[in-house]
Design a protein around this motif. Structure first.
Motif, PDB file in Angstrom:
ATOM      1  N   MET A 190       0.676  -1.033  -0.223  1.00 32.57           N
ATOM      2  CA  MET A 190      -0.013   0.031  -0.099  1.00 32.57           C
ATOM      3  C   MET A 190       0.754   1.299   0.089  1.00 32.57           C
ATOM      4  O   MET A 190       0.582   2.087  -0.826  1.00 32.57           O
ATOM      5  CB  MET A 190      -0.881  -0.095   1.136  1.00 32.57           C
ATOM      6  CG  MET A 190      -2.162  -0.995   1.211  1.00 32.57           C
ATOM      7  SD  MET A 190      -3.294  -0.358   0.177  1.00 32.57           S
ATOM      8  CE  MET A 190      -4.723  -0.361   1.189  1.00 32.57           C
ATOM      9  N   ALA A 191       1.787   1.300   0.842  1.00 31.75           N
ATOM     10  CA  ALA A 191       2.740   2.643   0.973  1.00 31.75           C
ATOM     11  C   ALA A 191       3.441   2.856  -0.470  1.00 31.75           C
ATOM     12  O   ALA A 191       3.637   3.923  -0.872  1.00 31.75           O
ATOM     13  CB  ALA A 191       3.516   2.510   2.072  1.00 31.75           C
ATOM     14  N   LYS A 192       3.749   1.548  -0.880  1.00 35.67           N
ATOM     15  CA  LYS A 192       4.547   1.710  -2.323  1.00 35.67           C
ATOM     16  C   LYS A 192       3.689   2.213  -3.269  1.00 35.67           C
ATOM     17  O   LYS A 192       4.187   3.180  -3.774  1.00 35.67           O
ATOM     18  CB  LYS A 192       4.888   0.182  -2.672  1.00 35.67           C
ATOM     19  CG  LYS A 192       5.986   0.207  -3.842  1.00 35.67           C
ATOM     20  CD  LYS A 192       6.488  -1.202  -4.119  1.00 35.67           C
ATOM     21  CE  LYS A 192       7.270  -1.090  -5.228  1.00 35.67           C
ATOM     22  NZ  LYS A 192       7.949  -2.305  -5.465  1.00 35.67           N
ATOM     23  N   ARG A 193       2.492   1.967  -3.391  1.00 35.62           N
ATOM     24  CA  ARG A 193       1.471   2.554  -4.246  1.00 35.62           C
ATOM     25  C   ARG A 193       1.483   4.186  -4.095  1.00 35.62           C
ATOM     26  O   ARG A 193       1.607   4.643  -5.127  1.00 35.62           O
ATOM     27  CB  ARG A 193       0.228   1.843  -4.167  1.00 35.62           C
ATOM     28  CG  ARG A 193       0.592   0.488  -5.102  1.00 35.62           C
ATOM     29  CD  ARG A 193      -0.866   0.147  -5.058  1.00 35.62           C
ATOM     30  NE  ARG A 193      -1.477  -0.657  -3.854  1.00 35.62           N
ATOM     31  CZ  ARG A 193      -2.704  -0.818  -3.790  1.00 35.62           C
ATOM     32  NH1 ARG A 193      -3.540  -0.855  -4.460  1.00 35.62           N
ATOM     33  NH2 ARG A 193      -2.967  -1.205  -2.551  1.00 35.62           N
ATOM     34  N   VAL A 194       1.453   4.245  -2.779  1.00 41.29           N
ATOM     35  CA  VAL A 194       1.133   5.744  -2.557  1.00 41.29           C
ATOM     36  C   VAL A 194       2.572   6.613  -2.979  1.00 41.29           C
ATOM     37  O   VAL A 194       2.483   7.512  -3.631  1.00 41.29           O
ATOM     38  CB  VAL A 194       1.071   6.050  -1.258  1.00 41.29           C
ATOM     39  CG1 VAL A 194       1.246   7.592  -0.704  1.00 41.29           C
ATOM     40  CG2 VAL A 194      -0.580   5.573  -0.770  1.00 41.29           C
ATOM     41  N   LEU A 195       3.642   5.938  -2.637  1.00 40.65           N
ATOM     42  CA  LEU A 195       4.994   6.584  -3.097  1.00 40.65           C
ATOM     43  C   LEU A 195       5.092   6.704  -4.574  1.00 40.65           C
ATOM     44  O   LEU A 195       5.677   7.609  -5.138  1.00 40.65           O
ATOM     45  CB  LEU A 195       6.149   5.774  -2.402  1.00 40.65           C
ATOM     46  CG  LEU A 195       5.935   6.131  -0.681  1.00 40.65           C
ATOM     47  CD1 LEU A 195       7.108   5.041  -0.261  1.00 40.65           C
ATOM     48  CD2 LEU A 195       6.410   7.404  -0.375  1.00 40.65           C
ATOM     49  N   PHE A 240       6.733  -0.860   4.387  1.00 41.66           N
ATOM     50  CA  PHE A 240       7.612  -1.882   4.499  1.00 41.66           C
ATOM     51  C   PHE A 240       8.920  -1.609   4.172  1.00 41.66           C
ATOM     52  O   PHE A 240       9.304  -0.377   3.440  1.00 41.66           O
ATOM     53  CB  PHE A 240       7.436  -3.129   3.495  1.00 41.66           C
ATOM     54  CG  PHE A 240       5.989  -3.477   3.584  1.00 41.66           C
ATOM     55  CD1 PHE A 240       5.767  -4.381   4.574  1.00 41.66           C
ATOM     56  CD2 PHE A 240       4.972  -3.187   2.938  1.00 41.66           C
ATOM     57  CE1 PHE A 240       4.763  -5.287   4.691  1.00 41.66           C
ATOM     58  CE2 PHE A 240       3.821  -3.867   3.071  1.00 41.66           C
ATOM     59  CZ  PHE A 240       3.556  -4.751   3.953  1.00 41.66           C
ATOM     60  N   PRO A 241      10.100  -1.916   5.098  1.00 42.04           N
ATOM     61  CA  PRO A 241      11.315  -1.358   4.818  1.00 42.04           C
ATOM     62  C   PRO A 241      11.775  -1.351   3.412  1.00 42.04           C
ATOM     63  O   PRO A 241      12.725  -0.418   2.905  1.00 42.04           O
ATOM     64  CB  PRO A 241      12.134  -2.490   5.718  1.00 42.04           C
ATOM     65  CG  PRO A 241      11.455  -2.833   6.636  1.00 42.04           C
ATOM     66  CD  PRO A 241      10.021  -2.838   5.899  1.00 42.04           C
ATOM     67  N   GLN A 242      11.346  -2.384   2.656  1.00 39.14           N
ATOM     68  CA  GLN A 242      11.913  -2.362   1.242  1.00 39.14           C
ATOM     69  C   GLN A 242      11.529  -1.111   0.362  1.00 39.14           C
ATOM     70  O   GLN A 242      11.975  -0.789  -0.733  1.00 39.14           O
ATOM     71  CB  GLN A 242      11.604  -3.736   0.486  1.00 39.14           C
ATOM     72  CG  GLN A 242      10.151  -3.616   0.229  1.00 39.14           C
ATOM     73  CD  GLN A 242       9.507  -4.768   1.358  1.00 39.14           C
ATOM     74  OE1 GLN A 242      10.178  -4.691   2.671  1.00 39.14           O
ATOM     75  NE2 GLN A 242       8.651  -5.535   0.954  1.00 39.14           N
ATOM     76  N   ASP A 243      10.433  -0.368   0.881  1.00 30.90           N
ATOM     77  CA  ASP A 243      10.000   1.038   0.341  1.00 30.90           C
ATOM     78  C   ASP A 243      10.952   2.149   0.906  1.00 30.90           C
ATOM     79  O   ASP A 243      10.748   3.269   0.219  1.00 30.90           O
ATOM     80  CB  ASP A 243       8.553   1.339   0.763  1.00 30.90           C
ATOM     81  CG  ASP A 243       7.471   0.224   0.397  1.00 30.90           C
ATOM     82  OD1 ASP A 243       7.764  -0.540  -0.583  1.00 30.90           O
ATOM     83  OD2 ASP A 243       6.600   0.053   0.938  1.00 30.90           O
ATOM     84  N   SER A 244      11.858   1.757   1.554  1.00 29.58           N
ATOM     85  CA  SER A 244      12.718   3.104   2.098  1.00 29.58           C
ATOM     86  C   SER A 244      13.423   3.893   0.971  1.00 29.58           C
ATOM     87  O   SER A 244      13.636   4.807   0.901  1.00 29.58           O
ATOM     88  CB  SER A 244      13.552   2.669   3.077  1.00 29.58           C
ATOM     89  OG  SER A 244      14.518   1.924   2.813  1.00 29.58           O
ATOM     90  N   ASN A 245      13.976   2.938   0.003  1.00 36.44           N
ATOM     91  CA  ASN A 245      14.619   3.712  -1.063  1.00 36.44           C
ATOM     92  C   ASN A 245      13.773   4.842  -1.921  1.00 36.44           C
ATOM     93  O   ASN A 245      14.256   5.868  -2.400  1.00 36.44           O
ATOM     94  CB  ASN A 245      15.499   2.677  -2.135  1.00 36.44           C
ATOM     95  CG  ASN A 245      16.692   1.950  -1.471  1.00 36.44           C
ATOM     96  OD1 ASN A 245      17.105   2.448  -0.526  1.00 36.44           O
ATOM     97  ND2 ASN A 245      16.845   0.866  -2.194  1.00 36.44           N
ATOM     98  N   LEU A 246      12.647   4.255  -2.097  1.00 35.94           N
ATOM     99  CA  LEU A 246      11.658   5.165  -3.020  1.00 35.94           C
ATOM    100  C   LEU A 246      11.354   6.380  -2.170  1.00 35.94           C
ATOM    101  O   LEU A 246      11.133   7.469  -2.559  1.00 35.94           O
ATOM    102  CB  LEU A 246      10.278   4.322  -3.212  1.00 35.94           C
ATOM    103  CG  LEU A 246       9.353   5.187  -3.771  1.00 35.94           C
ATOM    104  CD1 LEU A 246       9.953   5.625  -5.130  1.00 35.94           C
ATOM    105  CD2 LEU A 246       8.286   3.965  -4.151  1.00 35.94           C
TER     106      LEU A 246
END
Length: 114
Positions: free
Chosen positions: A1-6, A33-39
């Motif tokens: 979900m957060a990844k989609r927002v980002l 999720f931590p894997q979203d941190s680069n984005l």
């Protein structure tokens, strides 16, 4: 979900560039999720972008629009999701919108810039 927002924020920022004074991205920490941190970091490094995450979940903050809440957040997010579902109807949502100014400093307890 957060990844989609980002990702959507990244797309909109690329499309509109400096057409806005700035961008604020708000999302729910319990979907991050931590894997979203680069984005997240690449967006946050831009001068005109601020990112806020709910602490720990946005549903608890949303409950403040409908009922008194305990800021200690002692329950799991699923509990607050269930409580919030009791209030989701047109009449209550209109009431929540009208009450928004009355929640005062509560949003500052939930959204952390970072």
């Amino acid at each position: 979900m957060a990844k989609r927002v980002l990702e959507e924020a990244k797309r909109l920022i690329a499309k509109h560039g400096d057409g806005y004074l700035g961008y604020i991205i708000l999302f729910d920490k319990d979907t991050y999720f931590p894997q979203d941190s680069n984005l997240k970091n690449s967006l946050q490094s831009k001068n005109n972008v601020e990112i806020y995450m709910s602490e720990p979940c946005i549903e608890h903050w949303l409950l403040a629009h409908f009922q008194s809440i305990n800021l200690s957040q002692e329950n799991k997010c699923k509990f607050y999701e269930k409580q919030l579902k009791k209030y989701i109807n047109q009449e209550n949502v209109e009431h929540a919108i009208n009450c928004y100014p009355d929640i005062g400093e509560i949003p500052k307890a939930y959204f952390v810039n970072g």
